[in-house]
Design a protein around this motif. Structure first.
Motif, PDB file in Angstrom:
ATOM      1  N   THR A   9      24.212  20.427 -19.908  1.00 12.01           N
ATOM      2  CA  THR A   9      24.038  19.383 -20.911  1.00 12.01           C
ATOM      3  C   THR A   9      23.172  19.894 -22.060  1.00 12.01           C
ATOM      4  N   PHE A  10      22.144  20.659 -21.697  1.00 10.58           N
ATOM      5  CA  PHE A  10      21.201  21.222 -22.671  1.00 10.58           C
ATOM      6  C   PHE A  10      20.621  20.137 -23.572  1.00 10.58           C
ATOM      7  N   SER A  36      28.236  19.769 -21.881  1.00 10.33           N
ATOM      8  CA  SER A  36      28.773  18.490 -21.389  1.00 10.33           C
ATOM      9  C   SER A  36      28.860  17.460 -22.506  1.00 10.33           C
ATOM     10  N   LYS A  45      25.338  11.073 -14.793  1.00  7.58           N
ATOM     11  CA  LYS A  45      23.904  10.768 -14.664  1.00  7.58           C
ATOM     12  C   LYS A  45      23.579   9.302 -14.930  1.00  7.58           C
ATOM     13  N   GLU A  72      32.480  20.476 -22.601  1.00 13.06           N
ATOM     14  CA  GLU A  72      32.930  20.241 -21.224  1.00 13.06           C
ATOM     15  C   GLU A  72      33.172  18.739 -21.082  1.00 13.06           C
ATOM     16  N   LYS A  78      36.839  22.291 -14.375  1.00 15.35           N
ATOM     17  CA  LYS A  78      36.087  23.567 -14.392  1.00 15.35           C
ATOM     18  C   LYS A  78      37.000  24.778 -14.174  1.00 15.35           C
ATOM     19  N   GLY A  93      22.254  27.473 -12.762  1.00 14.84           N
ATOM     20  CA  GLY A  93      20.940  27.419 -12.145  1.00 14.84           C
ATOM     21  C   GLY A  93      21.084  27.049 -10.665  1.00 14.84           C
ATOM     22  N   ASP A  95      19.931  24.799  -8.902  1.00 13.91           N
ATOM     23  CA  ASP A  95      20.109  23.394  -8.512  1.00 13.91           C
ATOM     24  C   ASP A  95      21.582  23.137  -8.194  1.00 13.91           C
ATOM     25  N   TRP A  96      22.449  24.067  -8.604  1.00 13.49           N
ATOM     26  CA  TRP A  96      23.885  23.962  -8.326  1.00 13.49           C
ATOM     27  C   TRP A  96      24.317  24.942  -7.232  1.00 13.49           C
ATOM     28  N   THR A 115      13.845  27.650 -13.990  1.00 12.78           N
ATOM     29  CA  THR A 115      12.497  27.879 -14.513  1.00 12.78           C
ATOM     30  C   THR A 115      11.601  26.753 -13.996  1.00 12.78           C
ATOM     31  N   VAL A 118       9.532  22.769 -15.865  1.00  9.24           N
ATOM     32  CA  VAL A 118      10.078  22.147 -17.076  1.00  9.24           C
ATOM     33  C   VAL A 118      11.471  21.590 -16.776  1.00  9.24           C
TER      34      VAL A 118
HETATM   35  N1  C2G Z   1      17.943  25.009 -15.943  1.00  8.56           N
HETATM   36  C1  C2G Z   1      17.035  25.970 -15.513  1.00  8.56           C
HETATM   37  N2  C2G Z   1      15.704  25.670 -15.441  1.00  8.56           N
HETATM   38  C2  C2G Z   1      15.257  24.435 -15.783  1.00  8.56           C
HETATM   39  C3  C2G Z   1      16.155  23.458 -16.230  1.00  8.56           C
HETATM   40  C4  C2G Z   1      17.514  23.773 -16.303  1.00  8.56           C
HETATM   41  O1  C2G Z   1      17.425  27.115 -15.176  1.00  8.56           O
HETATM   42  N3  C2G Z   1      13.943  24.185 -15.674  1.00  8.56           N
HETATM   43  C5  C2G Z   1      19.377  25.351 -15.994  1.00  8.56           C
HETATM   44  C6  C2G Z   1      20.236  24.484 -15.060  1.00  8.56           C
HETATM   45  O2  C2G Z   1      20.172  24.979 -13.739  1.00  8.56           O
HETATM   46  C7  C2G Z   1      21.609  24.632 -15.684  1.00  8.56           C
HETATM   47  C8  C2G Z   1      21.291  24.808 -17.184  1.00  8.56           C
HETATM   48  O3  C2G Z   1      19.895  25.105 -17.283  1.00  8.56           O
HETATM   49  O4  C2G Z   1      22.262  25.808 -15.209  1.00  8.56           O
HETATM   50  C9  C2G Z   1      21.562  23.512 -17.957  1.00  8.56           C
HETATM   51  O5  C2G Z   1      20.815  22.480 -17.338  1.00  8.56           O
HETATM   52  P1  C2G Z   1      21.218  20.975 -17.584  1.00  8.56           P
HETATM   53  O6  C2G Z   1      21.351  20.731 -19.023  1.00  8.56           O
HETATM   54  O7  C2G Z   1      20.328  20.103 -16.765  1.00  8.56           O
HETATM   55  O8  C2G Z   1      22.705  20.970 -16.988  1.00  8.56           O
HETATM   56  P2  C2G Z   1      23.383  19.900 -16.065  1.00  8.56           P
HETATM   57  O9  C2G Z   1      23.239  18.539 -16.659  1.00  8.56           O
HETATM   58  O10 C2G Z   1      22.968  20.169 -14.668  1.00  8.56           O
HETATM   59  O11 C2G Z   1      24.937  20.253 -16.294  1.00  8.56           O
HETATM   60  O12 C2G Z   1      29.256  21.414 -14.990  1.00  8.56           O
HETATM   61  C10 C2G Z   1      27.908  21.523 -14.703  1.00  8.56           C
HETATM   62  C11 C2G Z   1      27.085  20.666 -15.580  1.00  8.56           C
HETATM   63  O13 C2G Z   1      27.581  20.593 -16.874  1.00  8.56           O
HETATM   64  C12 C2G Z   1      25.646  21.128 -15.532  1.00  8.56           C
END
Ligand code: C2G
Length: 133
Positions: A9-10, A36, A45, A72, A78, A93, A95-96, A115, A118
């Motif tokens: 989403t960034f 996204s 979300k 996306e 995907k 990341g 979390d996935w 990271t 944050v």
């Molecule tokens: N990220 C990270 N460290 C953080 C925050 C985020 O490495 N402290 C990484 C996440 O793991 C992800 C990327 O940054 O790989 C983007 O994070 P989000 O914007 O939260 O992405 P998300 O909403 O999880 O969307 O199809 C998959 C989705 O589009 C992922």
């Protein structure tokens, strides 16, 4: 030429986002980012991002290590995105972690540690707390 792809989403772009984009780019020559859509965010979300998709795309496009950006629209697409963009490596990341392993027939799948300390939610809450101080 190795093509690396990542998705996210960034929203409220922060250093964790920069770190994963830099690490992803180090794996290849071209970095492609699927950002996204606002509608996808609402569906996954239950809220719209703080920054609208046009702004999030503009920000991600302006990051020096990003070469190509697309929207996306759906998590279900995907596999099609990976094929369409000729991805050799998918980076996400951790979390996935495990969630995209079934795409390893199309490309290599890698997860990087997030990271610490944050996140978009953390930043939103921090600003809210300051407003009520
Ligand atoms: N990220 C990270 N460290 C953080 C925050 C985020 O490495 N402290 C990484 C996440 O793991 C992800 C990327 O940054 O790989 C983007 O994070 P989000 O914007 O939260 O992405 P998300 O909403 O999880 O969307 O199809 C998959 C989705 O589009 C992922």
């Amino acid at each position: 030429m190795t093509r690396v792809i990542t998705f996210g989403t960034f929203d409220v772009f922060h250093v964790g986002h920069v770190n994963i984009l830099q690490r992803a780019k180090e794996l290849g020559d071209t970095l492609i980012v699927g950002v996204s859509s606002d509608a996808l965010n609402m569906s996954k979300k239950g809220r719209y991002p703080v920054f609208p998709e046009a702004d999030r795309i503009h920000i991600v496009k302006s990051v020096y290590c990003v070469d190509e950006v697309f929207v996306e629209e759906s998590l279900e697409l995907k596999r099609e995105y990976l094929i369409e963009h000729k991805a050799d490596v998918l980076v996400m990341g951790d979390d996935w972690a495990g969630k995209f392993d079934h795409f390893s027939d199309v490309c290599e799948v890698k997860y990087f540690p997030r990271t610490d300390g944050v996140s978009t939610t953390y930043i939103i809450n921090k600003i809210k707390d300051r407003e009520t101080d």
